[in-house]
Design a protein around this motif. Sequence first.
Motif, PDB file in Angstrom:
ATOM      1  N   LEU A 458       0.566  -1.762   0.493  1.00  0.00           N
ATOM      2  CA  LEU A 458      -0.243   0.094   0.168  1.00  0.00           C
ATOM      3  C   LEU A 458       0.742   0.904   0.135  1.00  0.00           C
ATOM      4  N   ARG A 459       2.232   0.746  -0.363  1.00  0.00           N
ATOM      5  CA  ARG A 459       3.018   2.170  -0.311  1.00  0.00           C
ATOM      6  C   ARG A 459       1.996   3.430  -1.667  1.00  0.00           C
ATOM      7  N   LYS A 460       2.407   4.965  -1.144  1.00  0.00           N
ATOM      8  CA  LYS A 460       1.768   5.750  -1.998  1.00  0.00           C
ATOM      9  C   LYS A 460       2.456   5.665  -3.435  1.00  0.00           C
ATOM     10  N   THR A 461       1.362   5.455  -4.170  1.00  0.00           N
ATOM     11  CA  THR A 461       2.282   5.932  -6.166  1.00  0.00           C
ATOM     12  C   THR A 461       2.196   7.046  -6.304  1.00  0.00           C
ATOM     13  N   ALA A 462       2.623   7.630  -7.155  1.00  0.00           N
ATOM     14  CA  ALA A 462       2.362   8.565  -8.111  1.00  0.00           C
ATOM     15  C   ALA A 462       1.164   9.178  -8.227  1.00  0.00           C
ATOM     16  N   GLU A 463      -0.128   7.793  -8.250  1.00  0.00           N
ATOM     17  CA  GLU A 463      -1.307   8.148  -9.336  1.00  0.00           C
ATOM     18  C   GLU A 463      -2.289   8.176  -8.729  1.00  0.00           C
ATOM     19  N   LYS A 464      -1.776   7.491  -6.685  1.00  0.00           N
ATOM     20  CA  LYS A 464      -2.430   8.269  -6.009  1.00  0.00           C
ATOM     21  C   LYS A 464      -2.439   9.712  -4.832  1.00  0.00           C
ATOM     22  N   THR A 465      -2.859  10.741  -5.722  1.00  0.00           N
ATOM     23  CA  THR A 465      -2.883  11.499  -4.856  1.00  0.00           C
ATOM     24  C   THR A 465      -3.787  11.971  -4.084  1.00  0.00           C
ATOM     25  N   ALA A 466      -5.484  11.412  -4.373  1.00  0.00           N
ATOM     26  CA  ALA A 466      -6.831  12.202  -3.097  1.00  0.00           C
ATOM     27  C   ALA A 466      -6.340  11.625  -2.216  1.00  0.00           C
ATOM     28  N   ALA A 467      -6.738  13.344  -1.561  1.00  0.00           N
ATOM     29  CA  ALA A 467      -7.358  13.172  -0.312  1.00  0.00           C
ATOM     30  C   ALA A 467      -7.720  11.413   0.348  1.00  0.00           C
ATOM     31  N   GLU A 468      -8.993  11.257  -0.178  1.00  0.00           N
ATOM     32  CA  GLU A 468      -9.982   9.498   0.183  1.00  0.00           C
ATOM     33  C   GLU A 468      -8.649   9.082   0.020  1.00  0.00           C
ATOM     34  N   ASN A 469      -8.003   9.028  -0.991  1.00  0.00           N
ATOM     35  CA  ASN A 469      -7.250   7.369  -0.720  1.00  0.00           C
ATOM     36  C   ASN A 469      -5.917   7.703   0.484  1.00  0.00           C
ATOM     37  N   SER A 470      -5.645   8.949   0.748  1.00  0.00           N
ATOM     38  CA  SER A 470      -4.615   9.185   1.763  1.00  0.00           C
ATOM     39  C   SER A 470      -5.243   9.367   2.233  1.00  0.00           C
ATOM     40  N   PHE A 471      -6.445   9.634   3.280  1.00  0.00           N
ATOM     41  CA  PHE A 471      -6.951   9.528   4.301  1.00  0.00           C
ATOM     42  C   PHE A 471      -6.948   7.824   4.965  1.00  0.00           C
ATOM     43  N   PHE A 472      -7.577   7.068   3.854  1.00  0.00           N
ATOM     44  CA  PHE A 472      -7.634   5.389   4.195  1.00  0.00           C
ATOM     45  C   PHE A 472      -6.261   4.822   4.105  1.00  0.00           C
ATOM     46  N   GLU A 473      -5.285   5.611   3.957  1.00  0.00           N
ATOM     47  CA  GLU A 473      -3.612   4.423   3.674  1.00  0.00           C
ATOM     48  C   GLU A 473      -3.720   5.246   4.925  1.00  0.00           C
ATOM     49  N   ASN A 474      -3.344   6.799   5.387  1.00  0.00           N
ATOM     50  CA  ASN A 474      -2.743   6.881   6.860  1.00  0.00           C
ATOM     51  C   ASN A 474      -3.810   6.028   8.132  1.00  0.00           C
ATOM     52  N   PHE A 475      -5.133   5.718   7.525  1.00  0.00           N
ATOM     53  CA  PHE A 475      -6.057   5.150   8.794  1.00  0.00           C
ATOM     54  C   PHE A 475      -5.689   3.229   8.807  1.00  0.00           C
ATOM     55  N   PHE A 476      -5.404   2.748   7.288  1.00  0.00           N
ATOM     56  CA  PHE A 476      -4.918   1.166   8.061  1.00  0.00           C
ATOM     57  C   PHE A 476      -3.693   1.283   8.339  1.00  0.00           C
ATOM     58  N   ALA A 477      -2.506   2.784   7.957  1.00  0.00           N
ATOM     59  CA  ALA A 477      -1.037   2.439   8.521  1.00  0.00           C
ATOM     60  C   ALA A 477      -0.965   2.337   9.755  1.00  0.00           C
ATOM     61  N   VAL A 478      -1.353   3.221  10.576  1.00  0.00           N
ATOM     62  CA  VAL A 478      -2.574   3.316  11.724  1.00  0.00           C
ATOM     63  C   VAL A 478      -2.973   2.594  12.327  1.00  0.00           C
ATOM     64  N   VAL A 479      -3.346   1.475  11.690  1.00  0.00           N
ATOM     65  CA  VAL A 479      -4.879   0.378  12.527  1.00  0.00           C
ATOM     66  C   VAL A 479      -3.486  -0.599  12.327  1.00  0.00           C
ATOM     67  N   SER A 480      -3.051  -1.215  11.878  1.00  0.00           N
ATOM     68  CA  SER A 480      -2.146  -2.055  11.054  1.00  0.00           C
ATOM     69  C   SER A 480      -0.362  -2.148  11.967  1.00  0.00           C
ATOM     70  N   TYR A 481       0.180  -0.776  11.686  1.00  0.00           N
ATOM     71  CA  TYR A 481       1.117  -0.799  13.084  1.00  0.00           C
ATOM     72  C   TYR A 481       1.255  -1.172  14.519  1.00  0.00           C
ATOM     73  N   SER A 482      -0.781  -0.838  14.680  1.00  0.00           N
ATOM     74  CA  SER A 482      -0.920  -0.613  16.654  1.00  0.00           C
ATOM     75  C   SER A 482      -0.757  -2.882  16.292  1.00  0.00           C
ATOM     76  N   VAL A 483      -1.260  -3.649  15.366  1.00  0.00           N
ATOM     77  CA  VAL A 483      -2.235  -5.146  15.215  1.00  0.00           C
ATOM     78  C   VAL A 483      -0.565  -5.440  15.407  1.00  0.00           C
ATOM     79  N   ILE A 484       0.308  -4.911  15.134  1.00  0.00           N
ATOM     80  CA  ILE A 484       2.144  -5.745  15.035  1.00  0.00           C
ATOM     81  C   ILE A 484       2.366  -5.003  16.404  1.00  0.00           C
ATOM     82  N   TYR A 485       1.922  -3.935  16.867  1.00  0.00           N
ATOM     83  CA  TYR A 485       2.370  -3.235  17.846  1.00  0.00           C
ATOM     84  C   TYR A 485       1.885  -4.121  19.617  1.00  0.00           C
ATOM     85  N   ILE A 486       0.601  -4.508  18.825  1.00  0.00           N
ATOM     86  CA  ILE A 486      -0.190  -5.005  20.315  1.00  0.00           C
ATOM     87  C   ILE A 486       0.301  -6.935  20.164  1.00  0.00           C
ATOM     88  N   ALA A 487       0.521  -7.078  19.341  1.00  0.00           N
ATOM     89  CA  ALA A 487       0.764  -8.765  19.274  1.00  0.00           C
ATOM     90  C   ALA A 487       2.084  -9.188  19.908  1.00  0.00           C
TER      91      ALA A 487
END
Length: 733
Positions: A458-487
Motif C-alpha cells: 500500500l505504499r503511495k504511488t504517483a497515481e494516488k494523490t486523492a485526499a480520500e486515498n491518503s486518509f484510508f492509507e493513513n488510517f490503515f497504516a495506523v491500524v496495521s502498526y497497532s496490530v503489530i504493536y499489540i501482538a
Amino acid sequence: MSILIIILFIIIIIFFCSLNIRIRNLEKEIAKIRAEQSENPKDEIIDLSDRQLQPLGEDISEIEINPTEVTDIEKESKINISPVLEFLRQNALAIAGIFTLVLGIGYFVKYAIDKNWIGEVSRAGIGFAAGSGIIGIGHFLRKNYTVFASIITGGGIAVLYFTTTIAFREYHLFSQSTAFSVTCFVTLVSIFLSYYYKSEILIVFSLFGGFLAPLMISSGHGNYPFLFTYITVINIGMLVIAFLKQWKSIGWIAFIFTSIYLFYWTVAKTDITAVYFYVLSYIIFYAFALQNYFTKKKLLPTDILMLVLINFISIIGTVFIFKELQYDPVIVFPLVFALLNGFLLYRKHPEKKLGTAHSIFSGITVSLITAAFALEFSTHLITTVWAIEATLLLFIWKKTGLRVFRIFFYILFSLVIIAQIMTWVEYIDAKNLNIIFNPVFLTSSVTVFTTFINLILLRKTAEKTAAENSFFENFFAVVSYSVIYIALLLEIIYHISEKPLIIIFSTGMLFSLYYIFIILLFRRKLEIGQILETGLLYSFFSLLILNSTIAGSGLITDMIINKIEMNNYFIYGLYLIPLLYTFIKILPQSDFFKIWFSYWLLIAVIVTTVSMEALHLYTLLFAENINEMEKLQEYFTLLHLPIIWAILASFFIYKGLKTNAHEYGKAGFALLGITIIKLYFYDVWKMDNVSRIIAFIILGIILLLSSFLFQRLKNIVTTMVEKKDAKDQANIK
C-alpha cells in the motif's frame, strides 16, 4: 360467495381475451410497419417507431456490443448494476404478478380446505396441476415473450416444489425417498427447460429450487453423504451448462449454496467423508473459474475472486476436519492446492509477456505455501487463513487495478482484526506457553507478517494523490502498526506476568518507546507520511512523560522497598538512547515544529525528564528506606527543583532569542514564572532557615545571570540588525 368468485373469474377471462385480441391486432400493424421500413430504410421516423415498439422480452443475446467498450469496462472494473435494475423495472409487474398468482392459488386451496371441499390427496393434486398448468402457459408464451415466459415457468416450478414439500411434511402422502425423487425430477425438468428455452432466468429458479429441496423434505436426520452426492450431481450439471451457455450467475449460486451446506456439515458432524466432497467441489468450481482462461486466455474479476474463495474455503474445511479428528499432516491439502496452482503458473511462465494470470497464479501459490507452513506450526486456522487471503486480495488489486478486490480486502482485513483479537484473548487463560513457539504468538506472527506485507503493497504511488486515498492509507497504516504493536507487547507481557506490576508497566513502556522509535528511524523506507510521522512523534513524547513520572518513580520506590540492585534502573534508563537520537537526528528533519503546540510539548518532555531523572538519582544515592525516600523527595522538591527549573528556563529563553523560535522564549518565561510563584507561595513556608537562604541566593544569582545574558544577547542582536540595515542602505546608494 362461491357464485360471485366464479362470475368474477369469468369476467376476468372475457377481459383478458378482449385485450389479447387488441394486442394481436397491434402486433399485425407493427409487422406491417416493419415491412414498409424494410422497403424504405431511409425513413428515420419509421425506424424510431420500430425501435420503440420492440417487445420488452426480446432476447438480449441478439444485441451487438463493441468489444472495445467491454475491454474498457474490464480495465476500469466498474460493477454496473444498471442491467439488473433495468430488468427489474421492465419486469416488475410480471414478477409481482406471478408471485401474487401463486399466493392466490395457495389462499384458494386453503379456503377450500377450510370448507372441507377437497381431501389431502386432492389438495396435492391441485398443487401439481396448477404448477404444471403455469409451466404450460410459459411454454406457449416462450416465442414472443421470452423473459415473461421464463418468469411464468419459474413460478410454476416453485409451485411444484412447495406442493411436494407440503405433501410430504403436512399430509405424509409419500415417503422421504419418494419426495426426494419427485424434487429431483422437478429439478431435472426445470434444468432441461432452461437449456431448451435458452433462459438463464429459468435455470436460476431451478438452482434455487434444487438446492432448497433437501431442506423442504428434511426429516431432521441428516444423511450427509447422500445429500452431497445429490448436490455434486447438481453442480456437475451446472458446470456443463455454464460451459455450454457461458452463464456465470449459476456458478456463483451453486458455489454459495454448496459452501453453506459443507460448512454446516463440517461443524455439525465432523466426518472424514466430507473431505472427499470438499475435493470434488474444489475441482468443479475451479474448472468453472478457469472457463474463460481455457477458452479466451483471460481471467475476469469474478473468475479471480472465485479462485481465491474456493482455495481458502477448501483449506478451512479440510484442515478443520483433520485437526478435529487428529489426522496428520494438516498441510497436505494446502500443498496439493498449491501444487495445482503452481502447475498453472508453470504453464504460464514460458510466455514472454507476464500478464494478470501469471500474477494471480503466483500469488495464490505463494499464499497457499505460506498457509501450509503456518498451519504446520499449529497456528489458529481462521485467523491465519483470513490474514493470508486478505494479503492475496490486496496483491491482486495492486496487480490488476480492479477496485472490487480492494473493497474485499478492507472487509476481510476487518475480519482478520476481529479474529486476531479473539486469538489474543487466549492469553488470559493460557498456561505454560513456550516463548515465541506457542500457537497464540505464532498466529500473531502470521498476522504481523501479512500486515507488514500489506503496508509494503500500500505504499503511495504517483497515481494516488486523492485526499480520500491518503486518509484510508493513513488510517490503515495506523491500524496495521497497532496490530503489530499489540501482538508483540502481549507476548512480552505474558512471559513477565509473574513479575511485580511496576516491572510489567515499565517494560511495556520501554518496548512502546522503542517500537515507535524504530518506525521513526525507518520512516523514509516505510514511506511514512507527514501526518502519521507527526502523530508518532506526539505519541513518543507523551509516552516519555508517562515513563518518567509513573514508570521511573514506581521503579525507584520498588527498588528501595525490596532492596533491589541497580540493574533494573539501568534497563529503565535505556529510553534515553532513542530520546537523544530523536532530538538530534529526527526532529530537525521532520515537520514537527509546524504546529506551535509542538514546542510546548517538547519543552514539557525536557523539563519532566530532567527533573524526574535528577530526583530518581538523588533518591537512589541517599535513601536507605521508604521513610528517608519521602523526606529526600520533599527536600529535593523544595530546594533543588526550583534551581533546575530556573536553569532550564534560562536555557529556553536563550534558545528562543538565538533561533527566533519565539515559543521557546515564551515557555522559558512561563517556567520562570512558575518557579518564582512556587518559591514564594509554597517553598518558603516548608523550608528551614538555612535551606531558604541557600535557595534564595542561588536562585537570585541564576536570575541575575539570566537577565545579564538576555540583555547582552539582545544588544548583540540589535547591533547585528543595525549593521545589516546600514549595509543595505549603502548598497542601495
